[in-house]
Design a protein around this motif. Sequence first.
Motif, PDB file in Angstrom:
ATOM      1  N   SER A 153       0.877  -1.160   0.000  1.00 35.12           N
ATOM      2  CA  SER A 153       0.000   0.000   0.000  1.00 35.12           C
ATOM      3  C   SER A 153       0.915   1.210   0.000  1.00 35.12           C
ATOM      4  O   SER A 153       1.782   1.335   0.872  1.00 35.12           O
ATOM      5  N   SER A 154       0.750   2.071  -0.998  1.00 41.30           N
ATOM      6  CA  SER A 154       1.594   3.258  -1.090  1.00 41.30           C
ATOM      7  C   SER A 154       0.868   4.304  -1.934  1.00 41.30           C
ATOM      8  O   SER A 154      -0.341   4.194  -2.178  1.00 41.30           O
ATOM      9  N   ILE A 155       1.610   5.292  -2.395  1.00 41.81           N
ATOM     10  CA  ILE A 155       1.035   6.368  -3.208  1.00 41.81           C
ATOM     11  C   ILE A 155       1.323   6.113  -4.683  1.00 41.81           C
ATOM     12  O   ILE A 155       2.475   5.932  -5.089  1.00 41.81           O
ATOM     13  N   LEU A 156       0.272   6.091  -5.468  1.00 44.22           N
ATOM     14  CA  LEU A 156       0.379   5.998  -6.920  1.00 44.22           C
ATOM     15  C   LEU A 156       0.098   7.395  -7.463  1.00 44.22           C
ATOM     16  O   LEU A 156      -0.941   7.984  -7.147  1.00 44.22           O
ATOM     17  N   TYR A 157       1.035   7.938  -8.243  1.00 44.89           N
ATOM     18  CA  TYR A 157       0.860   9.323  -8.682  1.00 44.89           C
ATOM     19  C   TYR A 157       1.191   9.510 -10.158  1.00 44.89           C
ATOM     20  O   TYR A 157       1.947   8.737 -10.748  1.00 44.89           O
ATOM     21  N   ARG A 158       0.581  10.542 -10.732  1.00 41.52           N
ATOM     22  CA  ARG A 158       0.811  10.909 -12.131  1.00 41.52           C
ATOM     23  C   ARG A 158       2.109  11.699 -12.232  1.00 41.52           C
ATOM     24  O   ARG A 158       2.224  12.793 -11.672  1.00 41.52           O
ATOM     25  N   THR A 159       3.077  11.171 -12.956  1.00 42.84           N
ATOM     26  CA  THR A 159       4.373  11.835 -13.063  1.00 42.84           C
ATOM     27  C   THR A 159       4.301  13.135 -13.863  1.00 42.84           C
ATOM     28  O   THR A 159       5.159  14.003 -13.721  1.00 42.84           O
ATOM     29  N   ASP A 160       3.263  13.267 -14.705  1.00 43.01           N
ATOM     30  CA  ASP A 160       3.115  14.476 -15.509  1.00 43.01           C
ATOM     31  C   ASP A 160       2.270  15.542 -14.833  1.00 43.01           C
ATOM     32  O   ASP A 160       2.168  16.666 -15.334  1.00 43.01           O
ATOM     33  N   GLU A 239      -8.312   4.233 -10.305  1.00 38.03           N
ATOM     34  CA  GLU A 239      -7.702   3.940 -11.597  1.00 38.03           C
ATOM     35  C   GLU A 239      -8.292   4.833 -12.686  1.00 38.03           C
ATOM     36  O   GLU A 239      -7.562   5.419 -13.494  1.00 38.03           O
ATOM     37  N   GLN A 240      -9.613   4.957 -12.681  1.00 33.43           N
ATOM     38  CA  GLN A 240     -10.275   5.792 -13.682  1.00 33.43           C
ATOM     39  C   GLN A 240      -9.967   7.264 -13.460  1.00 33.43           C
ATOM     40  O   GLN A 240      -9.737   8.016 -14.416  1.00 33.43           O
ATOM     41  N   ALA A 241      -9.952   7.684 -12.189  1.00 34.61           N
ATOM     42  CA  ALA A 241      -9.711   9.094 -11.878  1.00 34.61           C
ATOM     43  C   ALA A 241      -8.267   9.502 -12.162  1.00 34.61           C
ATOM     44  O   ALA A 241      -7.999  10.621 -12.619  1.00 34.61           O
ATOM     45  N   LEU A 242      -7.318   8.605 -11.917  1.00 36.11           N
ATOM     46  CA  LEU A 242      -5.923   8.901 -12.246  1.00 36.11           C
ATOM     47  C   LEU A 242      -5.720   8.911 -13.766  1.00 36.11           C
ATOM     48  O   LEU A 242      -4.991   9.746 -14.308  1.00 36.11           O
ATOM     49  N   ALA A 243      -6.375   8.000 -14.448  1.00 37.13           N
ATOM     50  CA  ALA A 243      -6.245   7.934 -15.906  1.00 37.13           C
ATOM     51  C   ALA A 243      -6.789   9.197 -16.572  1.00 37.13           C
ATOM     52  O   ALA A 243      -6.223   9.695 -17.556  1.00 37.13           O
ATOM     53  N   SER A 244      -7.876   9.743 -16.034  1.00 40.26           N
ATOM     54  CA  SER A 244      -8.498  10.929 -16.624  1.00 40.26           C
ATOM     55  C   SER A 244      -7.827  12.229 -16.192  1.00 40.26           C
ATOM     56  O   SER A 244      -8.042  13.274 -16.814  1.00 40.26           O
ATOM     57  N   GLY A 245      -7.040  12.171 -15.122  1.00 34.80           N
ATOM     58  CA  GLY A 245      -6.423  13.383 -14.591  1.00 34.80           C
ATOM     59  C   GLY A 245      -7.251  14.042 -13.515  1.00 34.80           C
ATOM     60  O   GLY A 245      -6.865  15.084 -12.975  1.00 34.80           O
ATOM     61  N   GLU A 246      -8.379  13.443 -13.180  1.00 34.37           N
ATOM     62  CA  GLU A 246      -9.197  13.972 -12.086  1.00 34.37           C
ATOM     63  C   GLU A 246      -8.394  13.937 -10.785  1.00 34.37           C
ATOM     64  O   GLU A 246      -8.484  14.841  -9.960  1.00 34.37           O
ATOM     65  N   LEU A 247      -7.611  12.877 -10.608  1.00 41.08           N
ATOM     66  CA  LEU A 247      -6.704  12.757  -9.475  1.00 41.08           C
ATOM     67  C   LEU A 247      -5.268  12.870  -9.956  1.00 41.08           C
ATOM     68  O   LEU A 247      -4.947  12.472 -11.081  1.00 41.08           O
ATOM     69  N   VAL A 248      -4.408  13.375  -9.080  1.00 41.93           N
ATOM     70  CA  VAL A 248      -2.975  13.382  -9.384  1.00 41.93           C
ATOM     71  C   VAL A 248      -2.235  12.351  -8.537  1.00 41.93           C
ATOM     72  O   VAL A 248      -1.132  11.923  -8.911  1.00 41.93           O
ATOM     73  N   ALA A 249      -2.835  11.944  -7.401  1.00 47.08           N
ATOM     74  CA  ALA A 249      -2.195  10.959  -6.530  1.00 47.08           C
ATOM     75  C   ALA A 249      -3.238  10.305  -5.640  1.00 47.08           C
ATOM     76  O   ALA A 249      -4.258  10.919  -5.292  1.00 47.08           O
ATOM     77  N   ALA A 250      -2.968   9.045  -5.263  1.00 47.67           N
ATOM     78  CA  ALA A 250      -3.903   8.316  -4.418  1.00 47.67           C
ATOM     79  C   ALA A 250      -3.196   7.176  -3.692  1.00 47.67           C
ATOM     80  O   ALA A 250      -2.196   6.637  -4.184  1.00 47.67           O
ATOM     81  N   TYR A 251      -3.712   6.827  -2.538  1.00 47.17           N
ATOM     82  CA  TYR A 251      -3.310   5.601  -1.852  1.00 47.17           C
ATOM     83  C   TYR A 251      -3.766   4.450  -2.735  1.00 47.17           C
ATOM     84  O   TYR A 251      -4.902   4.424  -3.220  1.00 47.17           O
ATOM     85  N   ALA A 252      -2.868   3.483  -2.982  1.00 45.01           N
ATOM     86  CA  ALA A 252      -3.217   2.418  -3.928  1.00 45.01           C
ATOM     87  C   ALA A 252      -2.482   1.128  -3.609  1.00 45.01           C
ATOM     88  O   ALA A 252      -1.472   1.117  -2.884  1.00 45.01           O
ATOM     89  N   VAL A 265      -0.701   5.026 -19.005  1.00 42.06           N
ATOM     90  CA  VAL A 265      -0.815   6.222 -18.165  1.00 42.06           C
ATOM     91  C   VAL A 265       0.515   6.439 -17.443  1.00 42.06           C
ATOM     92  O   VAL A 265       1.062   5.506 -16.853  1.00 42.06           O
ATOM     93  N   PRO A 266       1.060   7.665 -17.479  1.00 44.24           N
ATOM     94  CA  PRO A 266       2.360   7.930 -16.840  1.00 44.24           C
ATOM     95  C   PRO A 266       2.241   8.002 -15.319  1.00 44.24           C
ATOM     96  O   PRO A 266       1.930   9.061 -14.749  1.00 44.24           O
ATOM     97  N   VAL A 267       2.473   6.893 -14.655  1.00 43.22           N
ATOM     98  CA  VAL A 267       2.367   6.836 -13.201  1.00 43.22           C
ATOM     99  C   VAL A 267       3.618   6.194 -12.606  1.00 43.22           C
ATOM    100  O   VAL A 267       4.331   5.458 -13.272  1.00 43.22           O
ATOM    101  N   GLU A 268       3.847   6.492 -11.326  1.00 43.36           N
ATOM    102  CA  GLU A 268       4.895   5.839 -10.560  1.00 43.36           C
ATOM    103  C   GLU A 268       4.326   5.463  -9.200  1.00 43.36           C
ATOM    104  O   GLU A 268       3.399   6.108  -8.704  1.00 43.36           O
ATOM    105  N   TYR A 269       4.915   4.423  -8.634  1.00 43.07           N
ATOM    106  CA  TYR A 269       4.489   3.934  -7.320  1.00 43.07           C
ATOM    107  C   TYR A 269       5.577   4.308  -6.322  1.00 43.07           C
ATOM    108  O   TYR A 269       6.721   3.862  -6.434  1.00 43.07           O
ATOM    109  N   MET A 270       5.226   5.123  -5.371  1.00 49.12           N
ATOM    110  CA  MET A 270       6.188   5.700  -4.453  1.00 49.12           C
ATOM    111  C   MET A 270       6.672   4.700  -3.399  1.00 49.12           C
ATOM    112  O   MET A 270       5.921   3.836  -2.943  1.00 49.12           O
ATOM    113  N   VAL A 271       7.928   4.867  -3.004  1.00 49.79           N
ATOM    114  CA  VAL A 271       8.460   4.191  -1.819  1.00 49.79           C
ATOM    115  C   VAL A 271       8.751   5.308  -0.809  1.00 49.79           C
ATOM    116  O   VAL A 271       9.835   5.897  -0.812  1.00 49.79           O
TER     117      VAL A 271
END
Length: 374
Positions: A153-160, A239-252, A265-271
């Motif tokens: 469980s961590s933060i999934l975020y849009r790199t762009d 997943e849908q909200a990050l893909a659309s850009g509605e969200l920029v980051a979320a617990y995932a 989709v340009p995302v990274e999973y944070m450590v």
Amino acid sequence: MDGKKFAERLLKRELSRRDIQAGLAKMGLGVAAMSMLPSAAKAAPPKLTVYEWAGYDVPDLHQSYIKKYGGSPDFPLFASEEEALQKIVSGFKVDLAHPCSYNVKRWREAKILEPIDTSRIPNYVDIWPKFKEIPQTQADGKTWFVPFDCGNSSILYRTDLVAPEDVKDPSWSLLFNEKYKGRLAMYNTDTTLIEIAARVLGMKNFNSLSDEELEKVKPLLKKQREVLRFYWDDATQIEQALASGELVAAYAWNGSVKVLKDQGVPVEYMVPKEGILTWVCGLVRVTGGQGDEQAGYDFIDSMLSPESGVFQISTGYGHSNRKSYEMTDPKVLAALGFDNPEEKFARADVSDEADEPYRSKYIALVNDIKAGVN
């Protein structure tokens, strides 16, 4: 997710165990409803009853058992560990069950568990060492739990969409950042919200916070409530909200990382520097089981096989057998953040559950925060 869409994705095996659990909870459904949903073939001799999450009853995860006995065990299904615990305590007879490590102590103290003879499980030797050392799963010189599946469980975020300076020093604090107000999301959980806020504040004793420490956590949780777009129940929401850009980051969870990367989709999973959360679930022997004991051990060993692990990893989550990763496509491992599993699992910070009276205090505080009482 509406009921029709949920059923369609379940039939296509597109949902993980955690997605199914969250979807059922959102729709107010439990084990009774699950009995009407598709599951693996049942009633294979010898008699063995395995109390399972939906999605883990598939033949792909116990092929060697089927080969030996000609079919699958009986699989009654549960939607939450608390539901399973209470039903077993009330007299429901099963031979094996599938809780997570942070609940093993509660189950053992409820006197519903039998110790496990790991010498009867050949694949046990290949389990990641860190998973064999999880607190509360070993007690009184005995083993009470066999690790099977795992995830993060961590933060999934849009790199762009997230500024590089805001992730240069990776931190859970991103989910509290007012700069992204209305574009962040958090899982609709309870004690985990307390733990993450405590980590951001530099606290270490996540499971035994004093009343004074909880008073320091409270303002941070209130701040988070104001910057979130929503608390999510179903992983497809983020997943849908990050893909659309509605969200920029979320617990995932890991599964969402794969879903979005597969979509390009340009995302990274944070450590995060405060630690990535790792959950480990597995199999336990239940007191009063009426099935064949050797069949039970064979089933556990089958679930632990590297072949089962390859299938498990393909669903988006980890497996306890280290050999599974050697047999899995490196591209799949990289997409899930498992490209260096030896290092990853050596550093895993496995989630634990707060004991009473802390657990009840945490839940009460979080419920008040979400309701706007505090």
